[in-house]
Design an enzyme around this catalytic site. Sequence first.
Site, short mmCIF file in Angstrom:
data_model
loop_
_atom_site.label_atom_id
_atom_site.label_comp_id
_atom_site.label_asym_id
_atom_site.label_seq_id
_atom_site.Cartn_x
_atom_site.Cartn_y
_atom_site.Cartn_z
N SER A 50 0.80 -1.24 0.00
CA SER A 50 0.00 0.00 0.00
C SER A 50 0.83 1.28 0.00
O SER A 50 0.26 2.36 -0.18
CB SER A 50 -0.95 0.02 1.20
OG SER A 50 -1.99 -0.89 0.97
N LYS A 53 0.43 3.44 -2.92
CA LYS A 53 -0.75 4.31 -3.07
C LYS A 53 -0.41 5.80 -2.95
O LYS A 53 -1.15 6.65 -3.43
CB LYS A 53 -1.80 3.91 -2.04
CG LYS A 53 -2.31 2.47 -2.24
CD LYS A 53 -3.17 2.00 -1.08
CE LYS A 53 -3.63 0.55 -1.29
NZ LYS A 53 -4.36 0.02 -0.11
N TYR A 176 -3.83 -2.55 -10.21
CA TYR A 176 -3.71 -2.35 -8.75
C TYR A 176 -2.83 -3.43 -8.10
O TYR A 176 -1.90 -3.12 -7.36
CB TYR A 176 -5.12 -2.35 -8.15
CG TYR A 176 -5.13 -2.36 -6.64
CD1 TYR A 176 -4.89 -1.20 -5.91
CD2 TYR A 176 -5.35 -3.55 -5.93
CE1 TYR A 176 -4.88 -1.22 -4.52
CE2 TYR A 176 -5.34 -3.57 -4.55
CZ TYR A 176 -5.11 -2.41 -3.84
OH TYR A 176 -5.08 -2.43 -2.47
N TYR A 228 -4.64 3.68 8.11
CA TYR A 228 -6.01 3.17 8.30
C TYR A 228 -6.50 3.49 9.71
O TYR A 228 -6.33 4.61 10.18
CB TYR A 228 -6.09 1.66 7.98
CG TYR A 228 -5.25 1.29 6.80
CD1 TYR A 228 -5.59 1.74 5.54
CD2 TYR A 228 -4.07 0.56 6.94
CE1 TYR A 228 -4.80 1.45 4.45
CE2 TYR A 228 -3.28 0.26 5.85
CZ TYR A 228 -3.64 0.71 4.62
OH TYR A 228 -2.85 0.44 3.55
N VAL A 246 1.22 -3.75 3.82
CA VAL A 246 1.19 -5.04 4.52
C VAL A 246 2.45 -5.87 4.30
O VAL A 246 2.61 -6.92 4.91
CB VAL A 246 -0.05 -5.92 4.18
CG1 VAL A 246 -1.30 -5.35 4.79
CG2 VAL A 246 -0.19 -6.16 2.71
N1 GLN Z 1 -2.32 -5.22 -2.01
C1 GLN Z 1 -2.81 -5.17 -0.67
C2 GLN Z 1 -4.30 -5.38 -0.65
O1 GLN Z 1 -4.93 -4.91 -1.54
C3 GLN Z 1 -2.44 -3.85 -0.06
C4 GLN Z 1 -2.96 -3.68 1.35
C5 GLN Z 1 -2.00 -2.98 2.26
O2 GLN Z 1 -0.80 -2.91 2.04
N2 GLN Z 1 -2.51 -2.51 3.36
O3 GLN Z 1 -4.86 -6.00 0.21
#
Ligand code: GLN
Length: 294
Positions: A50, A53, A176, A228, A246
């Site tokens: 993420s 992003k 994505y 988050y 993650v």
């Molecule tokens: N690719 C992961 C997902 O879509 C990214 C989530 C994350 O890093 N928090 O679940």
Amino acid sequence: MAERPERGKVASYIPELAKIDPRKFGLVVVSNDGEIAVAGDSEAPFSIQSISKVFTLTLALGKIGDRLWQRVGREPSGSAFNSIVQLEYEKGKPRNPFINSGAIAVTDVILSGQPREALGEILRFMQFVADDNAIKIDDEVAASEQRTGYRNAALANYMKSFGVLDNPVHFTLGVYFHHCAIAMNCRQLAMAGRFLANNGINPSTGMSVVTPERAKRINSIMMMCGHYDGSGEFAYRVGLPGKSGVGGGILAVAPGKASIAVWSPGLDETGNSYLGRIALEQLTRRMGWSVFGA
Ligand code: GLN
């Protein structure tokens, strides 16, 4: 950090990520005047997930500017990164660009502008801001998530039903999953964050990546939404704009001072790097870098 036994749990819902050694730990600080400090596994590539992003948000704002906010909000969600529940109440409009639904909507915007080349554009942008053409996508991680990403498919289909996505769901999700699977080490990631610490300018070339105004705003969204439902705790303890993934990475920005990347694969219950946050808390306390005061 080696003496700390508690490290949280490595993400296992993406099967390929479950294989990562939880004892890894890396940290790199790149100051605005170009000094680099490294510690631990700073050269080992990991899945940025993420954290990508931040860069897709930057690209999408570059393409459609503030019109992006008609599709995606910029308020903290107070719920998990892959939560579905808020989307129904809010008619398919994701709360912010960093939860999964919001990031998928942002990816869709990039895809609309560049139908055949969206992924290449994202990867090249990453290479450009990091000054490093060796950055690659880990295809095995992408394929692993593509096989098992049922929740993201649910989010994307749900948004599509409200007309929030323009492109076919499987195209948007394909891009994505692949940008989440970009692999970088802490040094490359800290380099990539420099423009956010430096008023939008890449300090090694002096070239503007975004306006100072936009850098400031991206930082504010990182502060409020980058972790988050752990964003409040991160602001309280670290006091910097930060974005987690993650894969266990965190990119943190000390505006006017430095860009910082840390990696420790074990996660806390909000899906953010357990030891990464502790390390950043110690670093910002020692350096007096919290934006809220020393
Ligand atoms: N690719 C992961 C997902 O879509 C990214 C989530 C994350 O890093 N928090 O679940």
